[in-house]
Design an enzyme around this catalytic site. Structure first.
Site, PDB file in Angstrom:
ATOM      1  N   LYS A  13      -0.885 -13.197  43.659  1.00  0.00           N
ATOM      2  CA  LYS A  13      -0.572 -11.766  43.749  1.00  0.00           C
ATOM      3  C   LYS A  13      -1.509 -10.866  44.689  1.00  0.00           C
ATOM      4  CE  LYS A  13      -1.088 -10.661  39.324  1.00  0.00           C
ATOM      5  NZ  LYS A  13      -1.446 -11.918  38.691  1.00  0.00           N
ATOM      6  N   ARG A  88       0.357  -4.719  32.567  1.00  0.00           N
ATOM      7  CA  ARG A  88      -0.108  -6.140  31.864  1.00  0.00           C
ATOM      8  C   ARG A  88       0.517  -6.005  30.500  1.00  0.00           C
ATOM      9  NH1 ARG A  88      -4.225  -7.937  35.310  1.00  0.00           N
ATOM     10  NH2 ARG A  88      -4.921  -9.964  34.653  1.00  0.00           N
ATOM     11  N   ARG A 127      -9.601 -22.836  43.358  1.00  0.00           N
ATOM     12  CA  ARG A 127     -10.160 -21.402  43.847  1.00  0.00           C
ATOM     13  C   ARG A 127     -11.489 -21.201  43.116  1.00  0.00           C
ATOM     14  NH1 ARG A 127      -6.528 -16.399  42.557  1.00  0.00           N
ATOM     15  NH2 ARG A 127      -5.053 -17.610  43.747  1.00  0.00           N
ATOM     16  N   ARG A 138     -16.422 -15.467  40.213  1.00  0.00           N
ATOM     17  CA  ARG A 138     -16.187 -14.546  39.371  1.00  0.00           C
ATOM     18  C   ARG A 138     -16.591 -14.993  38.163  1.00  0.00           C
ATOM     19  NH1 ARG A 138     -10.201 -12.668  40.334  1.00  0.00           N
ATOM     20  NH2 ARG A 138     -10.199 -12.772  38.097  1.00  0.00           N
ATOM     21  N   ARG A 149      -6.915 -16.594  29.347  1.00  0.00           N
ATOM     22  CA  ARG A 149      -6.224 -15.736  30.251  1.00  0.00           C
ATOM     23  C   ARG A 149      -4.724 -15.902  30.514  1.00  0.00           C
ATOM     24  NH1 ARG A 149      -9.076 -15.814  35.542  1.00  0.00           N
ATOM     25  NH2 ARG A 149      -7.820 -14.137  36.304  1.00  0.00           N
TER      26      ARG A 149
HETATM   27  P1  ADP Z   1      -5.829 -12.064  37.972  1.00  0.00           P
HETATM   28  O1  ADP Z   1      -5.156 -11.491  39.009  1.00  0.00           O
HETATM   29  O2  ADP Z   1      -6.658 -13.036  38.530  1.00  0.00           O
HETATM   30  O3  ADP Z   1      -4.908 -12.339  36.840  1.00  0.00           O
HETATM   31  P2  ADP Z   1      -7.185  -9.550  37.629  1.00  0.00           P
HETATM   32  O4  ADP Z   1      -8.212  -9.497  38.689  1.00  0.00           O
HETATM   33  O5  ADP Z   1      -5.979  -9.031  37.752  1.00  0.00           O
HETATM   34  O6  ADP Z   1      -6.922 -11.026  37.491  1.00  0.00           O
HETATM   35  O7  ADP Z   1      -7.934  -9.126  36.212  1.00  0.00           O
HETATM   36  C1  ADP Z   1      -9.062  -9.572  35.743  1.00  0.00           C
HETATM   37  C2  ADP Z   1      -9.548  -9.147  34.348  1.00  0.00           C
HETATM   38  O8  ADP Z   1      -9.433  -7.717  34.518  1.00  0.00           O
HETATM   39  C3  ADP Z   1      -8.315  -9.610  33.227  1.00  0.00           C
HETATM   40  O9  ADP Z   1      -8.458 -10.819  32.705  1.00  0.00           O
HETATM   41  C4  ADP Z   1      -8.549  -8.262  32.397  1.00  0.00           C
HETATM   42  O10 ADP Z   1      -9.593  -8.657  31.353  1.00  0.00           O
HETATM   43  C5  ADP Z   1      -9.017  -6.937  33.368  1.00  0.00           C
HETATM   44  N1  ADP Z   1      -7.666  -6.376  33.657  1.00  0.00           N
HETATM   45  C6  ADP Z   1      -7.133  -6.183  34.883  1.00  0.00           C
HETATM   46  N2  ADP Z   1      -6.173  -5.430  34.903  1.00  0.00           N
HETATM   47  C7  ADP Z   1      -5.794  -5.189  33.739  1.00  0.00           C
HETATM   48  C8  ADP Z   1      -4.783  -4.350  33.003  1.00  0.00           C
HETATM   49  N3  ADP Z   1      -3.730  -3.720  33.606  1.00  0.00           N
HETATM   50  N4  ADP Z   1      -4.894  -4.200  31.632  1.00  0.00           N
HETATM   51  C9  ADP Z   1      -5.947  -4.816  31.078  1.00  0.00           C
HETATM   52  N5  ADP Z   1      -6.879  -5.438  31.367  1.00  0.00           N
HETATM   53  C10 ADP Z   1      -6.825  -5.792  33.010  1.00  0.00           C
END
Ligand code: ADP
Length: 191
Positions: A13, A88, A127, A138, A149
């Site tokens: 994404k 989410r 990655r 990270r 996740r």
């Molecule tokens: P990825 O795109 O790799 O799934 P993100 O960078 O979007 O990961 O998100 C990393 C973490 O940040 C998530 O695992 C969650 O803990 C938190 N997070 C990000 N966006 C949200 C959201 N919309 N609602 C709740 N938690 C979030």
């Protein structure tokens, strides 16, 4: 134009959102990036978020919705936003609908980047090992957290697919194509 990019962790994404933002003059809004920057700044939000993110769990809907709401009000978002990592949960999607309506805005597209899960796992691990090699790890990179996740994605985020399908907004692209191949499919959808 306002777009949601949707997909499991590791679906790509971020890379696609960056590109759409630069090609279409929109703002890439990644809630994950916003939280990571709060953590590195050591803000109250960062302190609260860090432990939750490191467990692979979700930040509460209220907190995330407030952050996005405030960010969308900033001047640079007038041309539209690409939401990456938000919503989410169905509650976040409902809050987003309400928030946009309150601002006289709406969602134009929800683009799902579809991926094959075993391949996805391999991709996320590659990655992570690349990040370890370059020292840009990270804290939520470990295999165990990735599994968590993905489980959280299935439980909380996958229900967004029928939610947006019912609204007639959902479009899917094949996320197993190359980065350019995925980009071309997205360009097709956006016309
Ligand atoms: P990825 O795109 O790799 O799934 P993100 O960078 O979007 O990961 O998100 C990393 C973490 O940040 C998530 O695992 C969650 O803990 C938190 N997070 C990000 N966006 C949200 C959201 N919309 N609602 C709740 N938690 C979030």
């Amino acid at each position: 134009m306002n777009i949601v990019l949707f997909g499991a962790p590791g679906a790509g994404k971020g890379a696609q959102a960056e590109r759409i933002a630069s090609v279409y003059g929109m703002v890439h809004l990644s809630t994950g990036e916003m939280l990571r920057s709060a953590i590195s700044l050591g803000s109250d939000l960062g302190v609260k978020a860090e432990e939750i993110i490191n467990r692979g769990e979700l930040i509460s809907d209220d907190i995330i919705v407030k952050i996005v709401d405030a960010r969308i009000d900033e001047d640079d978002c007038v041309k539209g936003v690409i939401l990456d990592g938000f919503p989410r949960t169905v509650a976040q999607a409902e809050a987003l609908d309400e928030m946009l309506a309150g601002k006289g805005l709406s969602l134009d597209h929800v683009i799902e980047i579809e991926v094959d899960e075993p391949a996805l796992f391999a991709r996320i691990e590659n990655r992570a090992s690349e990040r370890r090699r370059t020292g840009t790890t990270r804290s939520d990179d470990s295999a165990e957290i990735l599994r968590r996740r993905l489980a959280v994605y299935h439980e909380n985020s996958a229900p967004l697919l029928p939610y947006y399908r019912a609204k007639g907004l959902l479009r899917s692209v094949d996320g197993m194509a190359s980065i350019n191949g995925v980009a071309a499919q997205i360009d097709n959808l956006l016309g």
